[in-house]
Design an enzyme around this catalytic site. Structure first.
Site: not given
Ligand code: ADP
Length: 196
Positions: A13, A88, A127, A139, A150
């Site tokens: 994404k 989400r 990554r 991260r 996750r």
């Molecule tokens: P990923 O690589 O899993 O898509 P992101 O970088 O988008 O992860 O998000 C990292 C973390 O931030 C998530 O695992 C969650 O804890 C939190 N997070 C991000 N966006 C949301 C959301 N819309 N609702 C709740 N938690 C979120």
């Protein structure tokens, strides 16, 4: 244009959102990036979110909805935006619908990056490895153990959005296992058809 990129962690994404930013000149709203920035700046929100994020769980809907509502009122969002990692949960999906309706706006399309689960953990570890090699911070949630959590969170809370947007006639799917440029091409085709 207002669009949502949907898909599990590691689906690509962020990469595709970056390309859309360049091509269409609208901002990427990544709640993950926004939350990481809050953690780094040690704001009140950051302090509340940190442990939850490190464990691979979802931050509360209330916090995330508030962050997004504030962000879409900024000037650079007037022409549209790409939501990456938000909504989400079904609660967040309802929240974004309300937020947009209040502003006389609507979603153009939701694009799901369909991927093979087994490939995802490999992408995440890659990554992390690339960040390490470039001397960048890795991260905390980019490791095999947290990744499992996750992915579970994704299936429990986020995957139901696929049905939700399908029922709302907004869902389009692309093959997220294709080469990066092919995925971009598929997305651009959908956008062209949507805006036609
Ligand atoms: P990923 O690589 O899993 O898509 P992101 O970088 O988008 O992860 O998000 C990292 C973390 O931030 C998530 O695992 C969650 O804890 C939190 N997070 C991000 N966006 C949301 C959301 N819309 N609702 C709740 N938690 C979120």
């Amino acid at each position: 244009m207002r669009l949502i990129l949907l898909g599990p962690p590691g689906a690509g994404k962020g990469t595709q959102a970056q390309r859309l930013v360049e091509k269409h000149g609208i901002p990427q709203l990544s709640t993950g990036d926004m939350l990481r920035a809050a953690v780094k700046a040690e704001t009140e929100v950051g302090k509340r979110a940190k442990a939850v994020m490190d464990a691979g769980e979802l931050v509360s809907d209330e916090i995330v909805n508030a962050i997004v509502a504030e962000r879409i009122d900024q000037d650079d969002c007037a022409r549209g935006f790409i939501l990456d990692g938000y909504p989400r949960t079904l609660v967040q999906a309802d929240a974004v619908a309300d937020m947009l309706a209040e502003r006389g706006m609507f979603l153009d399309v939701v694009i799901e990056l369909v991927v093979d689960d087994k490939a995802l953990v490999g992408r995440i570890l890659k990554r992390a490895e690339e960040a390490r090699a470039a001397g960048q911070p890795v991260r905390k949630d980019d490791n095999a153990e947290v990744f499992d959590e996750r992915l579970r969170e994704y299936y429990k809370k986020t995957a139901p959005l696929i049905g939700y947007y399908y029922a709302n006639d907004l869902l389009q799917q692309v093959d997220g296992m294709a080469a990066m440029d092919d995925v971009t091409a598929q997305i651009e085709e959908i956008i062209a058809a949507t805006l036609r």
